[in-house]
Design a protein around this motif. Sequence first.
Motif, PDB file in Angstrom:
ATOM      1  N   THR A   8       0.849  -1.199   0.000  1.00  0.00           N
ATOM      2  CA  THR A   8       0.000   0.000   0.000  1.00  0.00           C
ATOM      3  C   THR A   8       0.875   1.236   0.000  1.00  0.00           C
ATOM      4  O   THR A   8       0.598   2.209  -0.717  1.00  0.00           O
ATOM      5  CB  THR A   8      -0.917   0.008   1.241  1.00  0.00           C
ATOM      6  OG1 THR A   8      -1.641  -1.190   1.262  1.00  0.00           O
ATOM      7  CG2 THR A   8      -1.860   1.186   1.232  1.00  0.00           C
ATOM      8  N   ASN A   9       1.906   1.215   0.771  1.00  0.00           N
ATOM      9  CA  ASN A   9       2.806   2.355   0.862  1.00  0.00           C
ATOM     10  C   ASN A   9       3.499   2.586  -0.480  1.00  0.00           C
ATOM     11  O   ASN A   9       3.620   3.719  -0.948  1.00  0.00           O
ATOM     12  CB  ASN A   9       3.836   2.088   1.972  1.00  0.00           C
ATOM     13  CG  ASN A   9       4.517   3.366   2.414  1.00  0.00           C
ATOM     14  OD1 ASN A   9       4.068   4.439   2.043  1.00  0.00           O
ATOM     15  ND2 ASN A   9       5.578   3.232   3.172  1.00  0.00           N
ATOM     16  N   THR A  10       3.926   1.534  -1.150  1.00  0.00           N
ATOM     17  CA  THR A  10       4.558   1.639  -2.447  1.00  0.00           C
ATOM     18  C   THR A  10       3.563   2.159  -3.473  1.00  0.00           C
ATOM     19  O   THR A  10       3.878   2.989  -4.322  1.00  0.00           O
ATOM     20  CB  THR A  10       5.112   0.256  -2.887  1.00  0.00           C
ATOM     21  OG1 THR A  10       6.005  -0.202  -1.909  1.00  0.00           O
ATOM     22  CG2 THR A  10       5.806   0.346  -4.226  1.00  0.00           C
ATOM     23  N   MET A  11       2.322   1.654  -3.395  1.00  0.00           N
ATOM     24  CA  MET A  11       1.264   2.089  -4.306  1.00  0.00           C
ATOM     25  C   MET A  11       0.972   3.580  -4.106  1.00  0.00           C
ATOM     26  O   MET A  11       0.777   4.314  -5.073  1.00  0.00           O
ATOM     27  CB  MET A  11       0.010   1.249  -4.060  1.00  0.00           C
ATOM     28  CG  MET A  11      -1.117   1.647  -4.939  1.00  0.00           C
ATOM     29  SD  MET A  11      -0.809   1.062  -6.572  1.00  0.00           S
ATOM     30  CE  MET A  11      -1.963  -0.223  -6.645  1.00  0.00           C
ATOM     31  N   ILE A  15       1.241   6.571  -6.868  1.00  0.00           N
ATOM     32  CA  ILE A  15       0.109   7.478  -7.173  1.00  0.00           C
ATOM     33  C   ILE A  15       0.549   8.925  -6.975  1.00  0.00           C
ATOM     34  O   ILE A  15       0.264   9.800  -7.808  1.00  0.00           O
ATOM     35  CB  ILE A  15      -1.123   7.130  -6.309  1.00  0.00           C
ATOM     36  CG1 ILE A  15      -1.689   5.787  -6.739  1.00  0.00           C
ATOM     37  CG2 ILE A  15      -2.184   8.224  -6.398  1.00  0.00           C
ATOM     38  CD1 ILE A  15      -2.778   5.254  -5.823  1.00  0.00           C
ATOM     39  N   PHE A  16       1.232   9.177  -5.880  1.00  0.00           N
ATOM     40  CA  PHE A  16       1.711  10.537  -5.606  1.00  0.00           C
ATOM     41  C   PHE A  16       2.657  10.998  -6.720  1.00  0.00           C
ATOM     42  O   PHE A  16       2.557  12.113  -7.227  1.00  0.00           O
ATOM     43  CB  PHE A  16       2.408  10.581  -4.241  1.00  0.00           C
ATOM     44  CG  PHE A  16       3.007  11.920  -3.928  1.00  0.00           C
ATOM     45  CD1 PHE A  16       4.376  12.127  -4.033  1.00  0.00           C
ATOM     46  CD2 PHE A  16       2.207  12.992  -3.561  1.00  0.00           C
ATOM     47  CE1 PHE A  16       4.918  13.348  -3.767  1.00  0.00           C
ATOM     48  CE2 PHE A  16       2.753  14.225  -3.298  1.00  0.00           C
ATOM     49  CZ  PHE A  16       4.121  14.419  -3.400  1.00  0.00           C
ATOM     50  N   LEU A  17       3.592  10.124  -7.129  1.00  0.00           N
ATOM     51  CA  LEU A  17       4.529  10.448  -8.185  1.00  0.00           C
ATOM     52  C   LEU A  17       3.787  10.714  -9.506  1.00  0.00           C
ATOM     53  O   LEU A  17       4.124  11.626 -10.245  1.00  0.00           O
ATOM     54  CB  LEU A  17       5.551   9.313  -8.346  1.00  0.00           C
ATOM     55  CG  LEU A  17       6.650   9.542  -9.384  1.00  0.00           C
ATOM     56  CD1 LEU A  17       7.453  10.799  -9.078  1.00  0.00           C
ATOM     57  CD2 LEU A  17       7.567   8.321  -9.461  1.00  0.00           C
ATOM     58  N   PHE A  18       2.749   9.916  -9.766  1.00  0.00           N
ATOM     59  CA  PHE A  18       1.942  10.104 -10.976  1.00  0.00           C
ATOM     60  C   PHE A  18       1.313  11.497 -10.991  1.00  0.00           C
ATOM     61  O   PHE A  18       1.339  12.198 -11.997  1.00  0.00           O
ATOM     62  CB  PHE A  18       0.861   9.006 -11.051  1.00  0.00           C
ATOM     63  CG  PHE A  18      -0.129   9.231 -12.145  1.00  0.00           C
ATOM     64  CD1 PHE A  18      -1.405   9.714 -11.864  1.00  0.00           C
ATOM     65  CD2 PHE A  18       0.202   8.975 -13.473  1.00  0.00           C
ATOM     66  CE1 PHE A  18      -2.312   9.922 -12.879  1.00  0.00           C
ATOM     67  CE2 PHE A  18      -0.703   9.193 -14.488  1.00  0.00           C
ATOM     68  CZ  PHE A  18      -1.974   9.671 -14.198  1.00  0.00           C
ATOM     69  N   LEU A  22       1.956  14.499 -13.537  1.00  0.00           N
ATOM     70  CA  LEU A  22       0.803  15.037 -14.253  1.00  0.00           C
ATOM     71  C   LEU A  22       0.704  16.556 -14.048  1.00  0.00           C
ATOM     72  O   LEU A  22       0.471  17.306 -15.001  1.00  0.00           O
ATOM     73  CB  LEU A  22      -0.482  14.341 -13.774  1.00  0.00           C
ATOM     74  CG  LEU A  22      -1.764  14.662 -14.527  1.00  0.00           C
ATOM     75  CD1 LEU A  22      -1.630  14.211 -15.986  1.00  0.00           C
ATOM     76  CD2 LEU A  22      -2.946  13.954 -13.875  1.00  0.00           C
ATOM     77  N   ALA A  23       0.900  17.032 -12.837  1.00  0.00           N
ATOM     78  CA  ALA A  23       0.874  18.465 -12.544  1.00  0.00           C
ATOM     79  C   ALA A  23       1.994  19.183 -13.292  1.00  0.00           C
ATOM     80  O   ALA A  23       1.813  20.291 -13.802  1.00  0.00           O
ATOM     81  CB  ALA A  23       0.993  18.710 -11.041  1.00  0.00           C
ATOM     82  N   GLY A  24       3.137  18.552 -13.380  1.00  0.00           N
ATOM     83  CA  GLY A  24       4.259  19.134 -14.116  1.00  0.00           C
ATOM     84  C   GLY A  24       3.949  19.293 -15.593  1.00  0.00           C
ATOM     85  O   GLY A  24       4.320  20.277 -16.212  1.00  0.00           O
ATOM     86  N   ILE A  25       3.260  18.304 -16.157  1.00  0.00           N
ATOM     87  CA  ILE A  25       2.895  18.378 -17.572  1.00  0.00           C
ATOM     88  C   ILE A  25       1.939  19.548 -17.799  1.00  0.00           C
ATOM     89  O   ILE A  25       2.094  20.339 -18.729  1.00  0.00           O
ATOM     90  CB  ILE A  25       2.270  17.046 -18.043  1.00  0.00           C
ATOM     91  CG1 ILE A  25       3.335  15.955 -18.082  1.00  0.00           C
ATOM     92  CG2 ILE A  25       1.616  17.206 -19.407  1.00  0.00           C
ATOM     93  CD1 ILE A  25       2.784  14.548 -18.291  1.00  0.00           C
TER      94      ILE A  25
END
Length: 190
Positions: A8-11, A15-18, A22-25
């Motif tokens: 769950t922590n890895t997931m 998600i946070f990295l995604f 996405l915000a950067g794009i």
Amino acid sequence: MISINAKTNTMMKKIFLFFVLLAGIFTANAQLTDNVTLNVKIKPLQSIVVNPSSKNVDLVYSTEDHFLKGVSVTQLKHLKVFSTGAFEVKVKPNAATLTSGANSIPVGDISILATQNASQSPTNGLTGFAGTEIFLVAGSDIKIGGSTSFGSGDIDVKYGAAKDNKYLNRVIGKTETTYTVSLVYSIIAL
């Protein structure tokens, strides 16, 4: 149990990295400038104000010479006018006569001459203002001056009354007699 939390922590990290990517794009494609239209709207405006210190004008007959030659008085800076374009200044009596009780004098006996006040600077005055001597007319707006251009400034007004002993018989009783009429000044855009 530890492996589920680790998954769950890895997931959550993925998600946070995604969302960060996405915000950067979207930030990279965001609009950084935009335009605005600025309008300066200038509306036509005219105004006229009678100097509060000269709202009462007295033409006084007190000597033989006054009755013979007539009387006049000049009210300096009597009117203040403002106009964004060509204009006329007019005057209108509110009655056909100056009255004192049941007695009267015709308004046509009264002359008015408007001139631009001499103390105005060329940059703060009435461009091309010209006045004409007139005699009041009952019920009529009479042009006393105007300009074919814009302007803001003061107008001197000279008031005059009858000569040739015309008012010798206008004293009622043995005291000073005052005949009165109201005048309305207006400014009209051309």
